[in-house]
Design a protein around this motif. Structure first.
Motif, PDB file in Angstrom:
ATOM      1  N   GLU A 165     -27.075 -24.503  -5.224  1.00 40.45           N
ATOM      2  CA  GLU A 165     -26.508 -23.166  -5.403  1.00 40.45           C
ATOM      3  C   GLU A 165     -26.800 -22.604  -6.786  1.00 40.45           C
ATOM      4  N   CYS A 166     -27.236 -23.477  -7.713  1.00 43.12           N
ATOM      5  CA  CYS A 166     -27.594 -23.007  -9.054  1.00 43.12           C
ATOM      6  C   CYS A 166     -28.782 -22.047  -9.032  1.00 43.12           C
ATOM      7  N   TYR A 167     -29.585 -22.105  -7.977  1.00 48.71           N
ATOM      8  CA  TYR A 167     -30.685 -21.154  -7.877  1.00 48.71           C
ATOM      9  C   TYR A 167     -30.165 -19.722  -7.973  1.00 48.71           C
ATOM     10  N   VAL A 168     -29.010 -19.464  -7.395  1.00 47.47           N
ATOM     11  CA  VAL A 168     -28.445 -18.114  -7.414  1.00 47.47           C
ATOM     12  C   VAL A 168     -28.110 -17.710  -8.846  1.00 47.47           C
ATOM     13  N   ASP A 169     -27.470 -18.611  -9.600  1.00 49.59           N
ATOM     14  CA  ASP A 169     -27.117 -18.310 -10.989  1.00 49.59           C
ATOM     15  C   ASP A 169     -28.363 -18.063 -11.830  1.00 49.59           C
TER      16      ASP A 169
END
Length: 588
Positions: free
Chosen positions: A218-222
């Motif tokens: 989910e860090c891809y979104v950040d």
């Protein structure tokens, strides 16, 4: 003779074996499953733990229950655990209740059930359940140094910061970061994400995400959001391609891919995570430069009927609230340290607004946002890939397009959501509610939106957003009239359960006076709570509200803020906390 007989018997036996082996595979499976052998019959009637676990892993709920329930009812702890985990993975309130039931029983026999039980309790969201979850997480970490318990504990405080009465979250985050394991790293990242307004948490979130992409996709979104803020188009493209290459290997979940698509086109100051630039209503929301004047002397504000003034009939201010509830705020029965309690029965109809905001026909398609950093082509590529997947992937693609209707003009949103609901994908119901609320890729239908959102509010995985959008529906009068009491109840229900955008919506509700009386004290309190989302627009609104308050009003606001934070720590107000400010914070 005897030798011949023996040879004959051997020949017959061999032929029988060959005939059995020659049976088609389905026939052999049927014999095994039904227990219809020549000697043993009805063998399938005996419950089998391993077979039940295999069925659960394969998602065959009926088969799993057939084997596991009888064993669990006889007290087999492995069956109780397996059932609890089976139900925990389902996206319904009833399934979560079943998970809690079996995990509670198992937890009396083995500590292995405690963390799964705590996570199911958090999904439930009740005040007592959250307190029990906090105790179980603390026990698991303090007594067994269980990383899963530490991660769950920190995530609880990230979602419900008021529960951190002893201010231990920073200490837990430091311990979790040292472990460098998937559950603890995920928890630290989510805590930093929920506290970006504190110190250097935004920078630490990005630093930890850069080295943890394999652990926390989910860090891809950040990181995409950060690249957009820096106008680094190469980084946006590289991150998107890297994520989608792993998506093909099942390492990046559908919802994360959808989150990346949203991050590529969302406006920089969206006040809700990955929110659409599409307004929920035709009534413009207040921005940081437009504060409605707080009514002090009977002035009419916003959409309030001209026959009723804020001084004569203050909708949101009451001299005292009802006694404390022992369960969290729910629509139709919300009690706040700040708000008047909603009536136990539906309130009498208020005076209709001058005109309904709900158009009868489908509005024109909206153009892409005028943001030079947006990458709609990359977002479209993600939507196309999701749209070619299974029902769950298609639902996530539809969720992106519902909020950003200028994307994927050929994608059939309605068909994807219809198929998703038939496949029991929880998000499909939520997105259907948003679809008919927005009215961009389908004709706006407030009654259909209401039905879908009320259904989504019953699922633990979609309840918070559903309550939020229900609040918006009532706030803007889609059902022919503004209903501020229901709007407050729905928004407060979401806000008190950790959904930060609901605090922002409440701040705007009081600042803009859309259908209710302006109250800058209340608006400031909710804006202060809403800045945890880290958006510039909410910080600007909070700062402007603060500047508009007198010293007396600011002192009153700070007192009410402390009351609301304390009330949230129990997820239901106590009698003392529920007493409203008798003069409405100086804004009545």
């Amino acid at each position: 003779m005897r030798a011949a007989d023996a040879r004959s018997r051997c020949t017959i036996a061999l032929l029988a074996a060959l005939v059995t082996l020659a049976l088609p595979a389905p026939a052999q499976q049927r014999v095994d499953k039904e227990g219809a052998g020549a000697v043993v019959k009805g063998a399938n009637g005996l419950p089998d733990l391993q077979r039940g676990k295999m069925a659960a892993a394969a998602g065959r709920i009926d088969d799993a229950e057939r084997d596991l329930v009888p064993l669990a009812e006889r007290g087999y702890v492995d069956a109780e655990l397996a059932l609890g985990r089976l139900y925990s993975h389902q996206q319904t309130k009833d399934a979560n209740a079943k998970a809690i039931r079996w995990l509670r029983v198992a937890a009396e026999k083995t500590p292995e059930a405690e963390v799964p039980l705590a996570r199911a309790l958090v999904r439930s969201g009740g005040a007592k359940d959250l307190s029990d979850a906090e105790r179980l997480f603390g026990k698991g970490w303090n007594e067994r140094q269980d990383p899963d318990a530490l991660g769950g504990w920190l995530e609880l405080y990230a979602a419900y910061p008021a529960y951190d009465r002893q201010h231990r979250a920073a200490e837990l985050a430091a311990d979790a970061e040292k472990l460098d394991q998937a559950p603890t790293t995920t928890a630290v990242i989510r805590w930093y994400r929920s506290t970006q307004d504190d110190k250097d948490h935004a920078a630490r979130l990005l630093a930890l995400c850069r080295k943890s992409l394999d652990l926390v996709p989910e860090c891809y979104v950040d990181l995409v959001r950060d690249a957009r803020a820096r106008n680094d188009k190469n980084a946006m493209a590289n991150l998107t391609h890297a994520a989608m290459s792993q998506f093909g290997q099942d390492r990046v979940p559908f919802n994360v891919a959808a989150g990346i698509a949203r991050a590529l086109v969302s406006t920089p100051n969206d006040d809700e995570p990955e929110a659409a630039p599409v307004l929920v209503s035709d009534v413009p929301e207040v921005d940081a430069e437009e504060l409605a004047p707080a009514a002090r002397t009977g002035g009419v504000s916003g959409a309030v009927s001209a026959t009723r003034t804020c001084a004569q009939d203050p909708i949101t201010i009451a001299s005292a609230a009802a006694p404390a509830a022992t369960t969290p705020a729910t629509p139709g029965a919300a009690t706040s340290a700040l708000l008047a309690p909603a009536a136990a029965t539906p309130p009498a109809p208020t005076t209709p607004t001058a005109a309904s905001n709900a158009p009868a026909t489908k509005p024109a398609a909206q153009a892409p946002p005028p943001d030079a950093n947006a990458e709609p082509e990359l977002a479209n590529a993600i939507v196309e890939k999701l749209g070619g997947g299974d029902p769950q992937a298609r639902v996530e693609a539809a969720g992106v397009v519902v909020r950003y209707p200028f994307l994927a003009p050929e994608f059939d949103v309605v068909a994807a959501l219809d198929a998703g609901r038939k496949a029991n994908v929880a998000d499909a119901t939520l997105f259907s509610g948003e679809l008919y609320l927005y009215g961009q890729r389908a004709t706006r239908d407030p009654k259909a939106a209401l039905a879908y959102l009320e259904q989504a509010a019953k699922s633990p995985d979609t309840a918070l957003e559903a309550h939020y959008f229900l609040g918006r529906l009532y706030q803007y009068g889609y059902l022919d009239e503004v209903d501020p009491k229901k709007a407050e109840a729905e928004l407060l229900s979401a806000a008190r359960q950790g959904y930060i955008p609901a605090d922002g919506a409440l701040a705007r509700l009081y600042a803009s006076a859309r259908g209710t009386c302006a109250n800058h004290v209340y608006a400031y309190v909710f804006a202060e709570l809403g800045v945890r989302g880290g958006t510039d627009v909410m910080r600007a609104l909070r700062d402007q509200l603060k500047a508009a308050l007198t010293p007396e009003d600011l002192a009153s606001a700070q007192q009410l803020l402390r009351r609301e934070q304390a009330a949230r720590s129990a997820n239901a107000p106590s009698t003392d906390l529920a007493e409203n400010d008798t003069n409405g914070g100086g804004q009545q």
